[in-house]
Motif scaffolding. Structure first.
Motif, PDB file in Angstrom:
ATOM      1  N   VAL A 129      50.988  49.796  43.205  1.00 62.13           N
ATOM      2  CA  VAL A 129      50.473  48.312  42.926  1.00 62.13           C
ATOM      3  C   VAL A 129      50.122  48.191  44.398  1.00 62.13           C
ATOM      4  O   VAL A 129      49.244  46.935  44.755  1.00 62.13           O
ATOM      5  CB  VAL A 129      52.203  47.644  43.346  1.00 62.13           C
ATOM      6  N   THR A 130      50.203  48.746  45.735  1.00 62.54           N
ATOM      7  CA  THR A 130      49.564  48.205  46.709  1.00 62.54           C
ATOM      8  C   THR A 130      47.529  49.140  46.926  1.00 62.54           C
ATOM      9  O   THR A 130      47.396  48.526  47.368  1.00 62.54           O
ATOM     10  CB  THR A 130      50.419  49.009  47.872  1.00 62.54           C
ATOM     11  N   GLY A 131      47.289  49.679  46.062  1.00 64.69           N
ATOM     12  CA  GLY A 131      46.490  50.469  45.846  1.00 64.69           C
ATOM     13  C   GLY A 131      45.630  48.926  44.741  1.00 64.69           C
ATOM     14  O   GLY A 131      44.588  48.925  45.066  1.00 64.69           O
ATOM     15  N   ALA A 132      46.109  48.976  44.260  1.00 66.50           N
ATOM     16  CA  ALA A 132      45.979  47.542  43.422  1.00 66.50           C
ATOM     17  C   ALA A 132      45.277  46.066  43.676  1.00 66.50           C
ATOM     18  O   ALA A 132      44.331  46.024  44.042  1.00 66.50           O
ATOM     19  CB  ALA A 132      46.722  47.137  41.950  1.00 66.50           C
ATOM     20  N   PHE A 133      46.320  46.063  44.416  1.00 69.83           N
ATOM     21  CA  PHE A 133      46.044  44.853  45.686  1.00 69.83           C
ATOM     22  C   PHE A 133      45.138  45.375  47.215  1.00 69.83           C
ATOM     23  O   PHE A 133      44.009  44.105  46.214  1.00 69.83           O
ATOM     24  CB  PHE A 133      47.079  44.643  46.514  1.00 69.83           C
ATOM     25  N   LEU A 134      45.075  46.346  46.966  1.00 75.80           N
ATOM     26  CA  LEU A 134      43.948  46.222  48.029  1.00 75.80           C
ATOM     27  C   LEU A 134      42.559  46.702  47.037  1.00 75.80           C
ATOM     28  O   LEU A 134      41.530  45.903  48.281  1.00 75.80           O
ATOM     29  CB  LEU A 134      44.532  47.874  49.079  1.00 75.80           C
ATOM     30  N   THR A 135      42.512  46.977  46.167  1.00 74.54           N
ATOM     31  CA  THR A 135      41.203  46.682  45.565  1.00 74.54           C
ATOM     32  C   THR A 135      40.909  44.762  45.246  1.00 74.54           C
ATOM     33  O   THR A 135      39.958  45.187  45.665  1.00 74.54           O
ATOM     34  CB  THR A 135      41.616  47.415  43.879  1.00 74.54           C
ATOM     35  N   LEU A 136      41.438  44.449  45.267  1.00 72.63           N
ATOM     36  CA  LEU A 136      41.272  43.112  44.561  1.00 72.63           C
ATOM     37  C   LEU A 136      40.997  42.250  46.149  1.00 72.63           C
ATOM     38  O   LEU A 136      40.259  41.987  45.815  1.00 72.63           O
ATOM     39  CB  LEU A 136      42.357  42.766  44.154  1.00 72.63           C
ATOM     40  N   ILE A 137      41.578  42.943  47.457  1.00 76.32           N
ATOM     41  CA  ILE A 137      41.623  41.938  48.772  1.00 76.32           C
ATOM     42  C   ILE A 137      40.354  42.292  49.317  1.00 76.32           C
ATOM     43  O   ILE A 137      39.867  41.633  49.233  1.00 76.32           O
ATOM     44  CB  ILE A 137      43.024  42.115  49.399  1.00 76.32           C
ATOM     45  N   PHE A 138      39.979  43.442  49.030  1.00 72.34           N
ATOM     46  CA  PHE A 138      38.769  44.118  49.681  1.00 72.34           C
ATOM     47  C   PHE A 138      37.598  43.386  48.790  1.00 72.34           C
ATOM     48  O   PHE A 138      36.624  43.945  49.218  1.00 72.34           O
ATOM     49  CB  PHE A 138      39.344  45.511  50.267  1.00 72.34           C
ATOM     50  N   THR A 139      37.973  43.827  47.111  1.00 75.96           N
ATOM     51  CA  THR A 139      36.255  43.690  46.432  1.00 75.96           C
ATOM     52  C   THR A 139      35.860  41.670  46.912  1.00 75.96           C
ATOM     53  O   THR A 139      34.953  41.952  46.643  1.00 75.96           O
ATOM     54  CB  THR A 139      37.258  44.211  45.383  1.00 75.96           C
ATOM     55  N   VAL A 140      36.796  41.251  46.647  1.00 75.87           N
ATOM     56  CA  VAL A 140      36.702  40.063  47.359  1.00 75.87           C
ATOM     57  C   VAL A 140      35.985  39.285  48.159  1.00 75.87           C
ATOM     58  O   VAL A 140      35.181  38.866  48.313  1.00 75.87           O
ATOM     59  CB  VAL A 140      38.129  39.312  46.769  1.00 75.87           C
ATOM     60  N   LEU A 141      36.661  39.764  49.393  1.00 74.05           N
ATOM     61  CA  LEU A 141      36.137  39.873  50.944  1.00 74.05           C
ATOM     62  C   LEU A 141      34.674  40.584  50.827  1.00 74.05           C
ATOM     63  O   LEU A 141      33.874  39.808  51.155  1.00 74.05           O
ATOM     64  CB  LEU A 141      36.921  40.602  51.408  1.00 74.05           C
ATOM     65  N   ALA A 142      34.233  41.390  50.389  1.00 71.35           N
ATOM     66  CA  ALA A 142      32.860  42.192  50.439  1.00 71.35           C
ATOM     67  C   ALA A 142      32.115  40.996  49.462  1.00 71.35           C
ATOM     68  O   ALA A 142      31.255  41.207  50.043  1.00 71.35           O
ATOM     69  CB  ALA A 142      32.821  43.130  49.583  1.00 71.35           C
ATOM     70  N   PHE A 143      32.069  40.430  47.816  1.00 71.08           N
ATOM     71  CA  PHE A 143      31.690  39.561  47.954  1.00 71.08           C
ATOM     72  C   PHE A 143      31.570  38.315  48.827  1.00 71.08           C
ATOM     73  O   PHE A 143      30.129  37.527  48.722  1.00 71.08           O
ATOM     74  CB  PHE A 143      32.477  39.034  46.672  1.00 71.08           C
ATOM     75  N   ASN A 144      32.765  37.929  49.304  1.00 70.59           N
ATOM     76  CA  ASN A 144      32.889  36.756  49.790  1.00 70.59           C
ATOM     77  C   ASN A 144      31.284  36.630  51.375  1.00 70.59           C
ATOM     78  O   ASN A 144      30.624  36.202  51.716  1.00 70.59           O
ATOM     79  CB  ASN A 144      34.115  36.311  51.129  1.00 70.59           C
ATOM     80  N   ILE A 145      31.305  38.052  51.630  1.00 70.53           N
ATOM     81  CA  ILE A 145      30.539  38.526  52.554  1.00 70.53           C
ATOM     82  C   ILE A 145      28.646  38.733  51.875  1.00 70.53           C
ATOM     83  O   ILE A 145      27.819  38.190  52.616  1.00 70.53           O
ATOM     84  CB  ILE A 145      30.234  40.296  53.301  1.00 70.53           C
ATOM     85  N   ALA A 146      28.400  38.308  50.879  1.00 78.31           N
ATOM     86  CA  ALA A 146      27.465  39.244  50.197  1.00 78.31           C
ATOM     87  C   ALA A 146      27.427  37.461  49.545  1.00 78.31           C
ATOM     88  O   ALA A 146      25.345  37.273  50.050  1.00 78.31           O
ATOM     89  CB  ALA A 146      27.596  40.177  49.430  1.00 78.31           C
ATOM     90  N   LEU A 147      28.100  36.685  49.785  1.00 79.35           N
ATOM     91  CA  LEU A 147      27.323  35.643  49.229  1.00 79.35           C
ATOM     92  C   LEU A 147      27.347  34.914  50.424  1.00 79.35           C
ATOM     93  O   LEU A 147      26.082  34.084  50.156  1.00 79.35           O
ATOM     94  CB  LEU A 147      29.151  34.722  48.196  1.00 79.35           C
ATOM     95  N   SER A 148      28.055  35.064  51.794  1.00 73.38           N
ATOM     96  CA  SER A 148      27.082  34.239  53.145  1.00 73.38           C
ATOM     97  C   SER A 148      26.247  34.572  53.989  1.00 73.38           C
ATOM     98  O   SER A 148      25.864  34.230  54.456  1.00 73.38           O
ATOM     99  CB  SER A 148      28.823  34.103  53.839  1.00 73.38           C
TER     100      SER A 148
END
Length: 260
Positions: A129-148
């Motif tokens: 569960v924590t591994g899945a959360f870390l995947t969701l969190i850092f993937t969306v953070l990467a998308f935010n960085i790329a979008l900006s």
């Protein structure tokens, strides 16, 4: 959004890197169980790998996919499709494929070893569960960085810096603060500082559930008092959800305002 999600998901599932990611965890699970011959010890070792590797892979995969599919994204933006549906679909496709590789890669060897009949099933479930959360969190953070950041080099640099800060630098600053201000009551500060880093929060949760909080010394006693309760577990999961939801909200908000 579902069509875009399916396209992104199947596109990554067919990628050889997804197979490499899956096979890595599959082999890691079998090797750890073969060497330790104990599910609990294998989970502790896995924790050290997942806490560092999952955020790194999620960040790199997320930002690579965003930049590599930029032309396809611009084509979709020219169609009568909501921007939120485009970016959410792509994000969920990437995060979903990475999470599936993680869960299946680790789940298969442990289930074959007899996890379902073991007392460590809850600890292993918490690890996934924590591994899945870390995947969701850092993937969306990467998308935010790329979008900006239109510049790929800057985007990759910021993404790696984000992972490095969360995984290494943050812990160093945290420990230095505890040493410098050791004469002051730091219970509230320690809890707050842990909450504001999803990697530290995940590591602390797993360590405490494995009942080895003594390894954390003073902070272990503080965390055990809070995280060891049902209320602490609930608050921790709520913080991981917020770490996921808030960047998703920013992704949607920025995508609506951005001029492509």
């Amino acid at each position: 959004m579902l069509k875009i999600l399916k396209y992104s998901f199947y596109d990554l599932i067919r990628s050889r890197w997804s197979y490499v990611y899956f096979l890595f965890y599959l082999l890691l699970g079998f090797v750890l169980l073969f060497l330790n011959n104990d599910v609990s010890k294998a989970i502790i070792t896995l924790m050290n790998v997942i806490i560092i590797l999952v955020p790194l892979i999620s960040t790199i995969f997320g930002i690579m996919y965003f930049y590599n599919s930029k032309e396809f994204t611009e084509l979709l933006l020219a169609q009568p499709i909501k921007r939120s549906s485009i970016f959410l679909g792509q994000y969920l496709g990437v995060a979903g494929s990475l999470t599936l590789s993680l869960v299946l890669g680790l789940g298969i060897p442990f289930v074959l070893y007899g996890l379902l009949k073991s007392d460590a099933i809850f600890n292993f479930s918490l690890l996934l569960v924590t591994g899945a959360f870390l995947t969701l969190i850092f993937t969306v953070l990467a998308f935010n960085i790329a979008l900006s950041n239109e510049n790929k080099i800057k985007g990759f640099g910021y993404a790696v810096l984000l992972w490095l800060f969360m995984a290494v630098i943050y812990d160093g600053l945290f420990l230095m603060s505890l040493i410098i201000f050791k004469e002051y009551p730091l219970d509230g500060f320690s809890l707050s500082a842990t909450m504001f880093n999803p990697i530290d929060l995940s590591r602390t949760l797993i360590l405490l559930k494995l009942d080895i909080s003594a390894l954390l010394g003073y902070t272990g006693a503080v965390f055990k008092k809070f995280f060891g309760t049902d209320q602490g577990l609930f608050v921790s999961m709520l913080m991981l959800i917020l770490w996921t939801v808030l960047p998703i909200w920013r992704l949607v908000y920025v995508s609506k305002k951005k001029d492509f």
